[in-house]
Design an enzyme around this catalytic site. Structure first.
Site, PDB file in Angstrom:
ATOM      1  N   HIS A 513       0.831  -1.203   0.000  1.00  0.00           N
ATOM      2  CA  HIS A 513       0.000   0.000   0.000  1.00  0.00           C
ATOM      3  C   HIS A 513       0.873   1.264   0.000  1.00  0.00           C
ATOM      4  O   HIS A 513       0.719   2.149  -0.840  1.00  0.00           O
ATOM      5  CB  HIS A 513      -0.912  -0.027   1.233  1.00  0.00           C
ATOM      6  CG  HIS A 513      -1.779   1.168   1.408  1.00  0.00           C
ATOM      7  ND1 HIS A 513      -3.125   1.156   1.122  1.00  0.00           N
ATOM      8  CD2 HIS A 513      -1.509   2.428   1.842  1.00  0.00           C
ATOM      9  CE1 HIS A 513      -3.639   2.356   1.369  1.00  0.00           C
ATOM     10  NE2 HIS A 513      -2.667   3.148   1.815  1.00  0.00           N
ATOM     11  N   GLU A 514       1.820   1.306   0.940  1.00  0.00           N
ATOM     12  CA  GLU A 514       2.637   2.513   1.055  1.00  0.00           C
ATOM     13  C   GLU A 514       3.549   2.696  -0.149  1.00  0.00           C
ATOM     14  O   GLU A 514       3.807   3.826  -0.563  1.00  0.00           O
ATOM     15  CB  GLU A 514       3.448   2.489   2.351  1.00  0.00           C
ATOM     16  CG  GLU A 514       2.601   2.501   3.624  1.00  0.00           C
ATOM     17  CD  GLU A 514       1.566   3.610   3.666  1.00  0.00           C
ATOM     18  OE1 GLU A 514       1.762   4.659   3.015  1.00  0.00           O
ATOM     19  OE2 GLU A 514       0.529   3.423   4.338  1.00  0.00           O
ATOM     20  N   HIS A 517       1.620   4.538  -2.762  1.00  0.00           N
ATOM     21  CA  HIS A 517       1.723   5.998  -2.599  1.00  0.00           C
ATOM     22  C   HIS A 517       3.104   6.473  -3.058  1.00  0.00           C
ATOM     23  O   HIS A 517       3.244   7.503  -3.707  1.00  0.00           O
ATOM     24  CB  HIS A 517       1.589   6.386  -1.124  1.00  0.00           C
ATOM     25  CG  HIS A 517       0.201   6.320  -0.564  1.00  0.00           C
ATOM     26  ND1 HIS A 517      -0.865   6.977  -1.137  1.00  0.00           N
ATOM     27  CD2 HIS A 517      -0.283   5.714   0.558  1.00  0.00           C
ATOM     28  CE1 HIS A 517      -1.946   6.761  -0.383  1.00  0.00           C
ATOM     29  NE2 HIS A 517      -1.622   5.995   0.630  1.00  0.00           N
ATOM     30  N   HIS A 520       3.378   6.768  -6.712  1.00  0.00           N
ATOM     31  CA  HIS A 520       2.584   7.929  -7.162  1.00  0.00           C
ATOM     32  C   HIS A 520       3.471   9.181  -7.090  1.00  0.00           C
ATOM     33  O   HIS A 520       3.412  10.046  -7.956  1.00  0.00           O
ATOM     34  CB  HIS A 520       1.350   8.073  -6.255  1.00  0.00           C
ATOM     35  CG  HIS A 520       0.212   8.820  -6.852  1.00  0.00           C
ATOM     36  ND1 HIS A 520      -0.906   9.156  -6.134  1.00  0.00           N
ATOM     37  CD2 HIS A 520       0.002   9.325  -8.095  1.00  0.00           C
ATOM     38  CE1 HIS A 520      -1.753   9.825  -6.909  1.00  0.00           C
ATOM     39  NE2 HIS A 520      -1.216   9.927  -8.100  1.00  0.00           N
TER      40      HIS A 520
HETATM   41 ZN   LIG Z   1      -2.788   5.214   2.150  1.00  0.00          ZN
END
Ligand SMILES: [Zn+2]
Length: 727
Positions: A513-514, A517, A520
């Site tokens: 998940h991290e 980010h 991104h």
């Molecule tokens: Zn998040």
């Protein structure tokens, strides 16, 4: 948090934990020019302050070894001063306003303030100490005032407005046009178009709002002490572990109830302790203490709820919006409240159906055990836990043995990103880090081009706040010729000295998940810094992170990293199937209690400016019934009197955003799985249309470019196990 002009200057952490955020744009014009950071007498001489000039390390990676705590305050002071001077120079420019001499100049302003903010706020989160915390609380009002002094600068707005009005003739490229609209919208939302009298009204509303939200959150803090449940007899605590009973005895002694037991109440309606307490009366007492919080006595939050939603409606009306939800949703992917409502409403039938099936399982168990009652909210967690144990008996420590940290990082995360995007992470032990546990990497593209610096800060330690998040030390921008320097922070318990660190599957998923980010931020390829990477609306920001989560359990990825840390054996299919199934247990309940809170949040903030103050309990009941989510055994995750995200302000009319992002992630993942899964072709399609563009395009436009059509909620329901897989 929606980033804007000032996001260039003020660090933003990608939203990750479900925590309320402070309101980012309150309009309280204070005299910023006078705002001074308290001078640190022991501050080193200016020429020795490494924060005052850009780092000479690769991509301006901070030279952590050279930065001392005493450097921050003077750098902030000088940073705010320089930023205001730069803004004044834009206003004073005798040339007529042009996109370059106004909007681009604003993008280029505040470099020092941005640099020191990013470094400081990162370290306050991941490596805090007393001095840093003290400076942090001093800075909050000063930075808010600094922001106001720019948004309420009438001369600056006059230039922006002139450009906005002639934007059609300006013949701007698409990204520049979006930046201009974004900047203009932010000024308007802050009140730049109001008359002098209206600004006075707005300021009064803002001041009252700020006072009442502070009171609301202080009441919540006091309530958490006040409503703790005191238990007289140890026998009532049957079901709790000895260590929990001991902790409850200590907590009672600390609170002056020697010889008794204290059960504290956590922030949500449901209380974790209810899953193990056998005593039904005590369960009911605890649940009622939680659910009736803030509805009586000195800490009655109901008057605050009524007035706060009314202030927001009035403020929205003043600024030309129908209601607060309309105001808050401007510039988001959802755009309008009706889009949020139709998304949530479309899911209600499937979610309610699953919740009722879960309820039937629980009811059957109650009856099997000879219980003669209908399941109540205080019973749910207790019986659900029993059902869970029956269905998926899972030994967490057994599962962890298949997820050794280095293997997860290299053969799981980095492997997946290489397969999808062709990128590689190379260790850079030569780069300075802010703590010995942090590892630095350089990110390379498939053709060998260097893209970014990445810090991996995964282990729990003192001085780090809880949870997991991504942030940037340097943001990407072609205009500023900057490449990104990004960090992922988590709280994985480190293995004992000299032994392997074994990671829970939950943490494995969070690592993916991290890094979502992180990519991104690192794969961003835009011109303007305030449109880069994660500077997207809050209903979009969790999309790229949630999207990467699902690769953690993709068969090809698992086959590459999930091996027993001692024997080297692959994780047994049966164990894996249990892990994956257990993830979705009780998901009807979880989804329904979340949706009820999100709907409540939208309803409160859909009231028009002239609406009377509402009766809180009646309004809640009506809102839930209206949307068909009023199941007696499943109350909303938060009720209004303790709904910090919504009534507290930071996520008002925004609680839906978590689910909105998950819808995109599930839809995108399902689409790529149909197209062959883990391939460069898929990765490149996603990278080009979603990761590289940041906020330089409207989010729905980006999504449709990637997907070929708008998302539906089908894949989300499948992801949460609320709908059977099709085909
Ligand atoms: Zn998040």
């Amino acid at each position: 948090m929606r980033k804007s002009l000032l996001a260039v200057a003020i660090v933003a952490v990608a939203a990750c934990s479900e925590a309320p955020k402070p309101d980012s744009k309150s309009v309280q014009a204070t005299e910023v020019e006078k705002a001074q950071v308290a001078g640190d007498q022991t501050a080193p001489a200016a020429q020795d302050n490494p924060l005052l000039s850009p780092s000479t390390l690769q991509y301006q990676a901070p030279d952590f070894g050279q930065i001392k705590d005493g450097h921050f305050a003077p750098a902030f002071e000088q940073g705010m001063r320089e930023h205001l001077q730069e803004i004044q120079a834009i206003v004073d420019n005798p040339e007529p306003a042009s996109f370059n001499n106004t909007i681009v100049a604003m993008e280029q302003s505040g470099a020092l303030l941005t640099r020191v903010s990013r470094i400081f706020f990162n370290l306050v989160g991941s490596d805090s100490n007393e001095a840093r915390r003290e400076l942090q609380s001093k800075l909050a009002p000063q930075l808010a005032a600094h922001s106001d002094s720019i948004y309420l600068n009438a001369d600056l707005f006059a230039r922006v407005e002139k450009l906005y009005n002639q934007r059609v003739e300006e013949e701007l490229d698409a990204e520049s046009a979006r930046l201009l609209e974004d900047v203009y919208d932010n000024f308007v939302k802050a009140g730049a178009k109001l008359s002098v009298e209206q600004k006075v009204t707005l300021r009064a509303l803002n001041e009252e709002h700020s006072k009442l939200t502070t009171q609301f959150s202080q009441n919540l803090l006091k309530l958490s002490k006040d409503i703790a449940v005191i238990v007289d007899d140890k026998s009532e605590l049957d079901g709790l572990s000895e260590s929990k009973i001991k902790a409850a005895a200590e907590a009672a002694a600390d609170a002056g109830h020697e010889g008794k037991y204290l059960i504290s109440i956590t922030n949500t309606t449901r209380q974790p302790v209810l899953a193990s307490l056998k005593n039904r009366e005590l369960r009911q007492r605890i649940w009622e203490a939680s659910a009736h919080r803030g509805t009586s006595g000195e800490l009655d939050n109901r008057p605050l709820v009524k007035r706060l939603v009314q202030i927001r409606a009035q403020k929205a009306g003043l600024l030309g919006f129908d209601n607060w939800a309309e105001y808050q949703l401007t510039g988001t992917m959802a755009e309008k409240p009706e889009n949020v409502l139709s998304m949530l409403n479309s899911m209600v039938p499937a979610v309610v159906k699953n919740t009722k099936a879960e309820q039937a399982d629980i009811q059957a168990l109650i009856e099997r055990e000879g219980g003669d009652f209908d399941v109540q909210p205080w019973d749910w967690a207790y019986y659900a836990e029993k059902v869970r144990q029956e269905k998926y008996e899972l030994d967490e420590s057994e599962v962890r043995e298949y997820f050794e940290f280095n293997r997860v990082l290299n053969d799981g995360l980095f492997y997946t990103m290489n397969r999808l995007y062709g990128i590689t992470f190379k260790p850079r032990p030569d780069l300075p880090v802010y703590h010995p546990d942090v590892q630095a990497f350089e990110l390379f593209d498939h053709d060998g081009e260097s893209l970014a610096i990445f810090y991996a800060d995964y282990f729990a330690r003192e001085g780090k706040r809880g949870g997991a998040w991504m942030s940037s030390f340097v943001g990407q921008s072609e205009l500023l010729e900057q490449k990104p320097v990004v960090v992922n922070v988590m709280n994985i318990p480190k293995g004992p000295e000299g032994e392997a660190t074994l990671v829970s599957f939950d943490h494995v998923t969070t690592m993916f998940h991290e890094l979502g980010h992180g990519l991104h931020g690192m794969l961003s390829k835009v011109h303007y810094p305030s449109l880069a990477g994660t500077a997207v609306s809050r209903d979009f920001v969790e999309f790229p992170s949630t999207f990467e989560e699902d690769w953690a359990s993709h068969p090809e990825v698992l086959a590459n990293y999930a091996y027993h840390y001692k024997t080297g054996e692959a994780i047994p299919d049966e164990l894996l199937a249990k892990v994956l199934k257990a993830k979705n247990f009780n998901m009807g309940f979880d989804t329904l209690e979340y949706m009820s809170a999100a709907l409540l949040d939208m309803e409160w903030h859909s009231l028009p400016a002239d609406a009377e103050q509402q009766d809180v309990e009646a309004f809640e009941a009506e809102a839930l019934a209206k949307h068909g989510v009023d199941l007696a055994a499943v109350p909303p995750r938060y009720k209004s009197t303790y709904f910090a995200h919504s009534i507290g302000g930071g996520y008002s009319a925004g609680y839906y955003a978590y689910m909105w992002s998950e819808i995109l992630a599930a839809d995108a993942f399902a689409y790529l799985r149909e197209r062959g899964g883990l391939t460069r072709k898929n990765g490149d399609l996603y990278r080009k249309n979603i990761l590289e563009v940041g906020n330089s395009r409207a989010p729905m436009e980006s999504y449709v470019k990637f997907r070929g059509k708008e998302p539906t909620t089908d894949a989300l329901l499948v992801r949460r196990g609320l709908k059977p897989t099709e085909g």
